[in-house]
Design an enzyme around this catalytic site. Sequence first.
Site, PDB file in Angstrom:
ATOM      1  N   SER A   4       0.941  -1.016   0.110  1.00 47.71           N
ATOM      2  CA  SER A   4       0.335   0.259   0.013  1.00 47.71           C
ATOM      3  C   SER A   4       0.903   1.570  -0.046  1.00 47.71           C
ATOM      4  O   SER A   4       1.524   1.231   0.717  1.00 47.71           O
ATOM      5  CB  SER A   4      -0.603  -0.253   0.870  1.00 47.71           C
ATOM      6  N   ASP A  38     -14.056  -1.503   2.021  1.00 49.78           N
ATOM      7  CA  ASP A  38     -13.594  -1.498   3.425  1.00 49.78           C
ATOM      8  C   ASP A  38     -14.211  -1.593   5.073  1.00 49.78           C
ATOM      9  O   ASP A  38     -14.899  -2.262   5.408  1.00 49.78           O
ATOM     10  CB  ASP A  38     -12.943  -1.039   3.255  1.00 49.78           C
ATOM     11  N   LYS A  43      -1.243  -1.054  -4.445  1.00 46.74           N
ATOM     12  CA  LYS A  43      -2.183  -0.233  -4.239  1.00 46.74           C
ATOM     13  C   LYS A  43      -1.663   0.849  -3.923  1.00 46.74           C
ATOM     14  O   LYS A  43      -1.220   1.542  -3.003  1.00 46.74           O
ATOM     15  CB  LYS A  43      -2.965  -0.500  -2.632  1.00 46.74           C
ATOM     16  N   LYS A  48      -3.149   4.856  -2.191  1.00 45.99           N
ATOM     17  CA  LYS A  48      -3.426   5.799  -1.915  1.00 45.99           C
ATOM     18  C   LYS A  48      -4.601   7.349  -2.698  1.00 45.99           C
ATOM     19  O   LYS A  48      -3.617   7.699  -3.659  1.00 45.99           O
ATOM     20  CB  LYS A  48      -3.761   6.445  -0.326  1.00 45.99           C
ATOM     21  N   GLY A  76      -4.106  -4.595   5.483  1.00 41.80           N
ATOM     22  CA  GLY A  76      -3.597  -3.777   6.732  1.00 41.80           C
ATOM     23  C   GLY A  76      -3.834  -3.355   7.076  1.00 41.80           C
ATOM     24  O   GLY A  76      -4.646  -2.098   6.825  1.00 41.80           O
ATOM     25  N   ASP A 105      -7.542   3.025  -3.248  1.00 42.11           N
ATOM     26  CA  ASP A 105      -8.376   2.999  -2.025  1.00 42.11           C
ATOM     27  C   ASP A 105      -7.956   4.511  -2.037  1.00 42.11           C
ATOM     28  O   ASP A 105      -7.634   5.408  -1.657  1.00 42.11           O
ATOM     29  CB  ASP A 105      -6.931   2.493  -0.884  1.00 42.11           C
ATOM     30  N   GLU A 159     -11.531   1.036  -4.017  1.00 46.70           N
ATOM     31  CA  GLU A 159     -12.116   0.282  -2.562  1.00 46.70           C
ATOM     32  C   GLU A 159     -12.583   1.934  -1.853  1.00 46.70           C
ATOM     33  O   GLU A 159     -11.611   3.059  -2.382  1.00 46.70           O
ATOM     34  CB  GLU A 159     -10.573   0.127  -1.966  1.00 46.70           C
ATOM     35  N   LYS A 182     -10.397  -7.567   7.013  1.00 49.58           N
ATOM     36  CA  LYS A 182      -9.258  -6.484   7.977  1.00 49.58           C
ATOM     37  C   LYS A 182     -10.609  -7.520   9.644  1.00 49.58           C
ATOM     38  O   LYS A 182     -11.555  -6.824   9.849  1.00 49.58           O
ATOM     39  CB  LYS A 182      -9.617  -5.597   8.345  1.00 49.58           C
TER      40      LYS A 182
END
Length: 381
Positions: free
Chosen positions: A145, A248, A171, A173, A300, A198, A223, A272
Amino acid sequence: MTVHLLSLDLLTLRLPLVSPFRTSFGVQTDRTPMLVRVEAAVGPRTVIGWGECVALPRPVYSSEFLDGARQIIASEIAPALRSAQTSGIEVTAENVGDLLAPIRGHRMAKAAVEMAVLDAQLRASDRSFASWLGVTATRVASGVSVGIQDSVPMLLDVVGGYLAEGYRRVKLKIEPGWDVEPVRAVRERFGDIPLQVDANTAYRLGDAAHLRRLDAFDLLLIEQPLADEDLRQHSLLARQLQTPVCLDESIVSAETAADAIALGASAIINVKPGRVGGYVEARRVHDVARAHGVPVWCGGMLETGIGRAANAALGGLPGFTLPGDISASDRFYREDITAPFVLDDEGFIAIPRGPGFGVEPDEDRVAAAQIHAQRVDLSPA
């Protein structure tokens, strides 16, 4: 074999990150995990189990936060478990959720306690978590990430470094103002790598036309683009995008997973364990999704080696068909509190096979990082 809980130690640590981690809800320069250490009697011997609370210091990812989790464990969760044992009920990982059901919410706190009980229970029977789950895989694919960077060139350097290390999925952000151009730059520089984004709830349904611009980049998923309670709006958004929507923050139980699937709000689910209340419920989410043909992956929360070990085993279940955020320890920490997790030469993380979660905290490292400690007695009054 009866396991009788004796005490809980709530140990809050401060662990510096190797680099700041920025998302739409702030910048982390360190992490303050709260470890839950349970001491339990098994006949004449004593076993220790470890759990990890993933609540952040402030209620920005969810309504839970570190001080609140500590308080609810000490004032509500521990007394409930003590009362159960006083009544002759053996506390096990399988029934912790039911025993704590009268306490509304506080899933991360409950998950940390359940985790410690499960670790102790498995250590008492010399059984691994992977075996308890029925996992036969020996390793899981590792994704990384990447937080929001100060510039696109810096982002490209960071992504390039992780790809050179062998990570199998990236991934990014994103947030308004940092989305289309960074994604475009990564796709153009690195070609057909497995890539996803995400948003951490940073957008609104009115941003659908803008988010459609991401369809051009053949992403694995987007996400949590909208607010966590907006299942209906996620369903409406999903109909307007080619990129699969993955939830998520919205998925807090197997029931909400089933609702999201039925509404068409989530084509993929991020699991998660802390967010859903523990590994027992995380397995239920996996089972519901798999029954509906919906792929899952393990998210995570910058876990230490304790949580990382448990997540690696969970990610070995057959429904986890996408690489998760189970990265090597040095992605976040120069020195973890357990033996470090490392990528193999194909970009995988090994699933521990020792008793419990299969890792041992270094108590000297734990003590050096400790900023708060509290013991709660679980013996009958």
